[in-house]
Design a protein around this motif. Sequence first.
Motif, PDB file in Angstrom:
ATOM      1  N   THR A 148      25.509  37.762 -27.856  1.00 33.69           N
ATOM      2  CA  THR A 148      25.645  39.126 -27.307  1.00 33.69           C
ATOM      3  C   THR A 148      24.557  39.347 -26.252  1.00 33.69           C
ATOM      4  O   THR A 148      24.817  39.916 -25.192  1.00 33.69           O
ATOM      5  CB  THR A 148      25.571  40.208 -28.405  1.00 33.69           C
ATOM      6  OG1 THR A 148      24.427  39.985 -29.226  1.00 33.69           O
ATOM      7  CG2 THR A 148      26.815  40.224 -29.270  1.00 33.69           C
ATOM      8  N   ASN A 197      23.552  31.843 -33.401  1.00 33.16           N
ATOM      9  CA  ASN A 197      23.603  33.206 -33.929  1.00 33.16           C
ATOM     10  C   ASN A 197      24.357  34.139 -33.007  1.00 33.16           C
ATOM     11  O   ASN A 197      24.333  33.963 -31.780  1.00 33.16           O
ATOM     12  CB  ASN A 197      22.181  33.759 -34.122  1.00 33.16           C
ATOM     13  CG  ASN A 197      21.486  33.042 -35.252  1.00 33.16           C
ATOM     14  OD1 ASN A 197      21.837  33.200 -36.407  1.00 33.16           O
ATOM     15  ND2 ASN A 197      20.526  32.215 -34.907  1.00 33.16           N
ATOM     16  N   GLY A 198      24.959  35.156 -33.623  1.00 34.85           N
ATOM     17  CA  GLY A 198      25.695  36.145 -32.841  1.00 34.85           C
ATOM     18  C   GLY A 198      24.791  36.873 -31.868  1.00 34.85           C
ATOM     19  O   GLY A 198      25.184  37.168 -30.724  1.00 34.85           O
ATOM     20  N   SER A 199      23.571  37.184 -32.310  1.00 34.96           N
ATOM     21  CA  SER A 199      22.640  37.919 -31.437  1.00 34.96           C
ATOM     22  C   SER A 199      22.399  37.155 -30.133  1.00 34.96           C
ATOM     23  O   SER A 199      22.229  37.757 -29.072  1.00 34.96           O
ATOM     24  CB  SER A 199      21.295  38.113 -32.141  1.00 34.96           C
ATOM     25  OG  SER A 199      21.459  38.927 -33.267  1.00 34.96           O
ATOM     26  N   PHE A 227      25.627  47.264 -35.364  1.00 33.49           N
ATOM     27  CA  PHE A 227      24.741  46.160 -35.004  1.00 33.49           C
ATOM     28  C   PHE A 227      25.353  45.242 -33.957  1.00 33.49           C
ATOM     29  O   PHE A 227      26.505  44.840 -34.075  1.00 33.49           O
ATOM     30  CB  PHE A 227      24.436  45.344 -36.274  1.00 33.49           C
ATOM     31  CG  PHE A 227      23.308  44.375 -36.119  1.00 33.49           C
ATOM     32  CD1 PHE A 227      22.039  44.822 -35.802  1.00 33.49           C
ATOM     33  CD2 PHE A 227      23.502  43.017 -36.304  1.00 33.49           C
ATOM     34  CE1 PHE A 227      20.972  43.928 -35.652  1.00 33.49           C
ATOM     35  CE2 PHE A 227      22.456  42.110 -36.169  1.00 33.49           C
ATOM     36  CZ  PHE A 227      21.185  42.578 -35.845  1.00 33.49           C
ATOM     37  N   TYR A 228      24.545  44.899 -32.951  1.00 36.73           N
ATOM     38  CA  TYR A 228      25.016  43.925 -31.964  1.00 36.73           C
ATOM     39  C   TYR A 228      24.066  42.751 -31.786  1.00 36.73           C
ATOM     40  O   TYR A 228      24.478  41.684 -31.335  1.00 36.73           O
ATOM     41  CB  TYR A 228      25.220  44.592 -30.601  1.00 36.73           C
ATOM     42  CG  TYR A 228      26.414  45.518 -30.602  1.00 36.73           C
ATOM     43  CD1 TYR A 228      27.687  45.030 -30.831  1.00 36.73           C
ATOM     44  CD2 TYR A 228      26.264  46.877 -30.401  1.00 36.73           C
ATOM     45  CE1 TYR A 228      28.784  45.865 -30.873  1.00 36.73           C
ATOM     46  CE2 TYR A 228      27.355  47.725 -30.426  1.00 36.73           C
ATOM     47  CZ  TYR A 228      28.610  47.214 -30.667  1.00 36.73           C
ATOM     48  OH  TYR A 228      29.676  48.036 -30.708  1.00 36.73           O
ATOM     49  N   LYS A 280      30.747  35.217 -36.800  1.00 36.58           N
ATOM     50  CA  LYS A 280      31.146  35.238 -38.208  1.00 36.58           C
ATOM     51  C   LYS A 280      32.628  34.869 -38.370  1.00 36.58           C
ATOM     52  O   LYS A 280      33.468  35.419 -37.672  1.00 36.58           O
ATOM     53  CB  LYS A 280      30.994  36.651 -38.750  1.00 36.58           C
ATOM     54  CG  LYS A 280      29.601  37.227 -38.699  1.00 36.58           C
ATOM     55  CD  LYS A 280      29.680  38.705 -38.986  1.00 36.58           C
ATOM     56  CE  LYS A 280      28.407  39.442 -38.708  1.00 36.58           C
ATOM     57  NZ  LYS A 280      27.464  39.446 -39.801  1.00 36.58           N
ATOM     58  N   MET A 323      32.517  39.636 -33.136  1.00 37.44           N
ATOM     59  CA  MET A 323      31.777  38.978 -34.208  1.00 37.44           C
ATOM     60  C   MET A 323      32.440  39.202 -35.573  1.00 37.44           C
ATOM     61  O   MET A 323      32.553  38.289 -36.370  1.00 37.44           O
ATOM     62  CB  MET A 323      30.342  39.520 -34.231  1.00 37.44           C
ATOM     63  CG  MET A 323      29.308  38.555 -34.691  1.00 37.44           C
ATOM     64  SD  MET A 323      29.125  37.144 -33.582  1.00 37.44           S
ATOM     65  CE  MET A 323      28.612  37.926 -32.066  1.00 37.44           C
ATOM     66  N   ILE A 324      32.853  40.429 -35.818  1.00 32.04           N
ATOM     67  CA  ILE A 324      33.467  40.724 -37.116  1.00 32.04           C
ATOM     68  C   ILE A 324      34.992  40.640 -37.032  1.00 32.04           C
ATOM     69  O   ILE A 324      35.640  40.104 -37.934  1.00 32.04           O
ATOM     70  CB  ILE A 324      33.008  42.108 -37.608  1.00 32.04           C
ATOM     71  CG1 ILE A 324      31.511  42.035 -37.934  1.00 32.04           C
ATOM     72  CG2 ILE A 324      33.803  42.541 -38.850  1.00 32.04           C
ATOM     73  CD1 ILE A 324      30.904  43.291 -38.452  1.00 32.04           C
ATOM     74  N   GLU A 341      32.410  46.786 -30.416  1.00 28.93           N
ATOM     75  CA  GLU A 341      33.348  46.091 -31.299  1.00 28.93           C
ATOM     76  C   GLU A 341      34.733  46.618 -30.950  1.00 28.93           C
ATOM     77  O   GLU A 341      34.896  47.824 -30.743  1.00 28.93           O
ATOM     78  CB  GLU A 341      33.030  46.396 -32.761  1.00 28.93           C
ATOM     79  CG  GLU A 341      31.759  45.730 -33.251  1.00 28.93           C
ATOM     80  CD  GLU A 341      31.613  45.825 -34.759  1.00 28.93           C
ATOM     81  OE1 GLU A 341      32.457  45.256 -35.468  1.00 28.93           O
ATOM     82  OE2 GLU A 341      30.664  46.477 -35.230  1.00 28.93           O
ATOM     83  N   ASP A 374      32.807  42.601 -28.468  1.00 35.28           N
ATOM     84  CA  ASP A 374      32.093  41.860 -29.506  1.00 35.28           C
ATOM     85  C   ASP A 374      33.013  41.623 -30.701  1.00 35.28           C
ATOM     86  O   ASP A 374      33.216  42.489 -31.539  1.00 35.28           O
ATOM     87  CB  ASP A 374      30.827  42.630 -29.925  1.00 35.28           C
ATOM     88  CG  ASP A 374      29.984  41.833 -30.911  1.00 35.28           C
ATOM     89  OD1 ASP A 374      30.379  40.694 -31.241  1.00 35.28           O
ATOM     90  OD2 ASP A 374      28.948  42.345 -31.364  1.00 35.28           O
TER      91      ASP A 374
HETATM   92  C1  LIG Z   1      29.313  43.205 -34.494  1.00 32.49           C
HETATM   93  C2  LIG Z   1      28.147  42.276 -34.596  1.00 32.49           C
HETATM   94  N1  LIG Z   1      27.666  41.712 -33.473  1.00 32.49           N
HETATM   95  C3  LIG Z   1      26.607  40.862 -33.503  1.00 32.49           C
HETATM   96  C4  LIG Z   1      25.988  40.557 -34.688  1.00 32.49           C
HETATM   97  C5  LIG Z   1      24.815  39.621 -34.687  1.00 32.49           C
HETATM   98  O1  LIG Z   1      25.157  38.420 -35.279  1.00 32.49           O
HETATM   99  P1  LIG Z   1      24.026  37.459 -35.946  1.00 32.49           P
HETATM  100  O2  LIG Z   1      23.583  38.113 -37.201  1.00 32.49           O
HETATM  101  O3  LIG Z   1      24.731  36.160 -36.151  1.00 32.49           O
HETATM  102  O4  LIG Z   1      22.905  37.348 -34.957  1.00 32.49           O
HETATM  103  C6  LIG Z   1      26.456  41.116 -35.881  1.00 32.49           C
HETATM  104  C7  LIG Z   1      25.803  40.794 -37.162  1.00 32.49           C
HETATM  105  O5  LIG Z   1      25.953  41.465 -38.157  1.00 32.49           O
HETATM  106  C8  LIG Z   1      27.555  42.003 -35.834  1.00 32.49           C
HETATM  107  O6  LIG Z   1      28.037  42.582 -36.938  1.00 32.49           O
END
Ligand SMILES: Cc1ncc(COP(=O)(O)O)c(C=O)c1O
Length: 447
Positions: free
Chosen positions: A132, A127-129, A156-157, A266, A240-241, A209, A238
């Motif tokens: 981070t 998972n992204g969380s 969200f991070y 993602k 992620m997006i 981000e 970050d």
């Molecule tokens: C910018 C960003 N960082 C981190 C995350 C966390 O990712 P995850 O939902 O896979 O834990 C998200 C999820 O929406 C995100 O948008």
Amino acid sequence: MNKPITLPHIDNFVRSDEHRNAIQDLIPGGAHTYSKGDDQFPIKSPAAITHAKGAYCWDLDGNKYLDTLMGLTSVSLGHAYEPVLERVKEELSKGSNFSRPSVIEREMAERFLALVPQHDMIKYAKNGSTVTTAAIKLARAFTGRDLVARTAEHPFYSYDDWFIGSTACDFGVPREVKNKTITFKHNDLEDLERMFNEHPGKIACIIGEPEKWEVIAPDFYEKAIAIAHKHGALWIMDEMITGFKTDYPGSIKRLNAEPDMATWGKGIANGFSFCALTGKKEVMQLGGINRTGEKKLFLVSTTHGGETHSIAAGLATMDVFEKEPVIEHNQKIGQYFIDGISSILDRRSLNDYFKIMGFNWSVGLGVMGQDKQPSMEYRTLFMQEMIQRGVLYQGILSPCYSHTEDDIDLMIAAFDESCEVFQNALDEGVEKYLVGDAIKPVFRQFN
Ligand SMILES: Cc1ncc(COP(=O)(O)O)c(C=O)c1O
């Protein structure tokens, strides 16, 4: 748009309603991401998806929708994308979890790091969380400082306390943890300096981000990261997006940035659960085991972090991005949508009520009510109307490689018709058209 388009009229949510009634008693939140929950959708919407292929998905009642958010932007190529599936199946037949690392972990490390020459080491998670939070932990250990600074505007991070404690939804987070995260204005060097001056010698890192709603100056990160380093803090980008969307591999390349760490998730494995933290050796090696006599930092250690088929999905996704013009296609699709809806908003004189936000790689839509202020009621109504016309829309188009211009023509036609209803609601009141409750913010203090 050339051909006339007949849009569906979806009004059968019988099985969805039954599912909606049952799920909240089975699963807290009824979903495993709050943004997929029932409070994020109009009542006239699918409650659960049975399957998806390419750019389309189907609900419990057999209704078919054009997908637009693509698994919270994680599905960059398309649902059940054959070349990725083939590679995943091949890997699955060899077993998915062993008692020592799998060889595929090295293959991925070498390949991913080759895409990010700024960084030397990589760590995986599901998972992204997780990644981070791992970056935050490394930054705290490296600097010996506690405070984390995050951009205020980005939603969200992580679901971990260091982040959630800094939102309205801080129930259950100890005050000591909450007080350790501060915010500053994204894309604003003065505010960055202000924050460092207010907390001298206390800030371990900045997380943000790389680009979200506004255009970033080409030299922004050179200056911003230099400010962070001058004050002894690390920079975590970050992605992620933005990863695999703004560029390949992401904004780190597009903006020629050199953060100390970057987080990825993602989109990098076409919806499979594969995320990564990359970073500079001097920081990342704190999580290693070969610096004899040095303190050991327990970085990321999870049973499923090296799951083979998810890593294989990542490798197959990279193959497609490297062999085919995915980035160009996806951005072209996003631009096609922006152009199409811009002309509708002009023609219908609705520019005071809709705001197109973001970029061609992720097209957001702000929805305003009669008072021209953001309105959850009008937003929900617009979603309701798009969904009824066969477009599963939450206000964001995250283009994928399976979206075609024909699909976007369908979406634009649905947009046009939905604007008609929206205009009627502006004249006669939203209550007359919206069925059920308005959606609610994800980050809120009370249910
Ligand atoms: C910018 C960003 N960082 C981190 C995350 C966390 O990712 P995850 O939902 O896979 O834990 C998200 C999820 O929406 C995100 O948008």
